[in-house]
Design a protein around this motif. Structure first.
Motif, PDB file in Angstrom:
ATOM      1  N   PRO A 176       0.900  -1.088  -0.001  1.00 45.49           N
ATOM      2  CA  PRO A 176       0.049   0.034  -0.015  1.00 45.49           C
ATOM      3  C   PRO A 176       0.712   1.155  -0.122  1.00 45.49           C
TER       4      PRO A 176
ATOM      5  N   SER B 110       0.836   3.573   1.793  1.00 45.08           N
ATOM      6  CA  SER B 110       1.150   3.896   3.287  1.00 45.08           C
ATOM      7  C   SER B 110       2.509   3.442   3.624  1.00 45.08           C
ATOM      8  N   ASP B 111       3.022   2.629   2.991  1.00 46.60           N
ATOM      9  CA  ASP B 111       4.266   1.967   3.073  1.00 46.60           C
ATOM     10  C   ASP B 111       5.685   2.864   2.209  1.00 46.60           C
TER      11      ASP B 111
ATOM     12  N   MET C 251       7.556   6.252   7.434  1.00 50.24           N
ATOM     13  CA  MET C 251       6.510   7.250   6.847  1.00 50.24           C
ATOM     14  C   MET C 251       6.042   8.049   7.900  1.00 50.24           C
TER      15      MET C 251
ATOM     16  N   PRO D 246       3.586  11.946   8.893  1.00 49.21           N
ATOM     17  CA  PRO D 246       2.324  12.646   8.521  1.00 49.21           C
ATOM     18  C   PRO D 246       2.628  13.290   7.156  1.00 49.21           C
ATOM     19  N   PRO D 247       1.802  13.371   6.263  1.00 51.43           N
ATOM     20  CA  PRO D 247       1.924  14.005   4.969  1.00 51.43           C
ATOM     21  C   PRO D 247       1.878  15.598   5.248  1.00 51.43           C
TER      22      PRO D 247
ATOM     23  N   TYR E  30       4.077  13.311   0.318  1.00 53.09           N
ATOM     24  CA  TYR E  30       4.576  12.269   1.307  1.00 53.09           C
ATOM     25  C   TYR E  30       5.827  12.629   2.122  1.00 53.09           C
TER      26      TYR E  30
ATOM     27  N   GLN F 120       2.880  13.600  -4.169  1.00 57.48           N
ATOM     28  CA  GLN F 120       2.155  12.466  -4.355  1.00 57.48           C
ATOM     29  C   GLN F 120       1.569  12.285  -5.632  1.00 57.48           C
TER      30      GLN F 120
END
Length: 290
Positions: free
Chosen positions: A28, A30-31, A155, A157-158, A167, A198
């Protein structure tokens, strides 16, 4: 004192973490590993497009004393251009004044010699040059793989910048990592953070720091702990990311000389794309006809 060597050294971290190996499975977004793989897929294309542009660079270099106070300031401006596939800089001013005629002539002579050298290059010479370049690229690719192995990525926070969603990825030296390559020993002494667009998966910002002293050669040079490098890129013509800003706070010791401390700011502007109308003039000027 020009700082390109130091910038290249620290920028290896920013460029290198893009090169996760193809064996990494899909994950994903998020990785951070998956995000970095996508960046890697786009970066080669971005580098090719970057070679189609010229731009201007302004350098403000402050020499500091041991207490961080400014001892002297020097300002320079450069034209950055590509000539036969090689990036070349031509100094055009110092301390916000045009170069004296003698110095300006030397800069033009440097460009002329390079143009003549590659214009008169034989097929054999060109083949050898390209072979040498490819060997260097292969060595860089192998080194980059080790950079990817040497760090743990997290990761964060954006964020947003200039209306673009980013990201944010933190890189820390992997505990217990043993460098394999001869040029990789300093990797355990760097940490940094990357901001990645992103939408098109290009790195937008990098914030890097040395966490221990880095030595080069036998007491030839030492880069002190706490040296800090911040880099920004900008999107140009809706097709390529080019340098926008570099800030370097440098502490180093060279040979037996006293410690050197510099605060350097480099800004980039006036991006121009090569096209069918672009010509390299006899005196080395690169111009773009309307």
């Amino acid at each position: 004192m020009r700082t390109f060597a130091v910038l290249c050294l620290l920028s290896i971290f920013a460029l290198g973490i893009f090169a996760q190996q193809d064996s990494i499975p899909a994950t994903p977004l998020s990785d951070p590993a998956e995000i970095i793989r996508r960046v890697a897929a786009h970066e080669e294309d971005n580098q090719k497009k970057r070679h189609n542009y010229t731009y201007e660079e302004k350098v403000i270099e402050k020499k500091l004393d041991g207490h961080g106070e400014v001892k002297s300031t020097e300002t320079s401006a450069f034209d950055i251009m590509m000539i036969y596939g090689e990036q070349v800089e031509r100094r055009v001013s110092k301390d916000d004044k045009p170069l004296p005629p003698k110095d300006a002539a030397k800069e033009e002579e440097k460009i002329d010699k390079l143009i003549a050298k590659y214009r008169n290059e034989s097929d054999d010479q060109r083949a050898k040059r390209l072979e040498k370049d490819e060997k260097a690229h292969e060595e860089a690719r192998e080194f980059v793989k080790e950079v990817a192995d040497a760090f743990d990525f997290t990761m964060l926070p954006p964020e947003t910048a200039d209306g673009r969603a980013l990201y944010v990825i933190q890189g820390e030296p992997k505990p217990g990592y043993e460098p394999r390559g001869k040029n990789a020993k300093f990797l355990t002494k760097l940490r940094g953070k990357l901001w990645i667009d992103q939408n098109d998966y290009r790195w937008v910002k990098a914030d890097l720091e040395t966490i221990d002293t880095i030595s080069f050669g036998w007491f030839v040079a030492r880069l002190h702990k706490g040296t800090h490098l911040y880099i920004e890129q900008t999107r140009v013509n809706d097709e390529v990311w080019l340098p926008k800003l570099v800030r370097l706070n440098l502490g180093a010791r060279v040979a037996l000389f006293k410690d050197l401390r510099y605060d350097v700011t480099q800004t980039y502007s006036d991006y121009k794309k090569f096209g069918a109308q672009t010509k390299i003039m006899m005196m080395g000027d690169v111009t773009e006809k309307p």
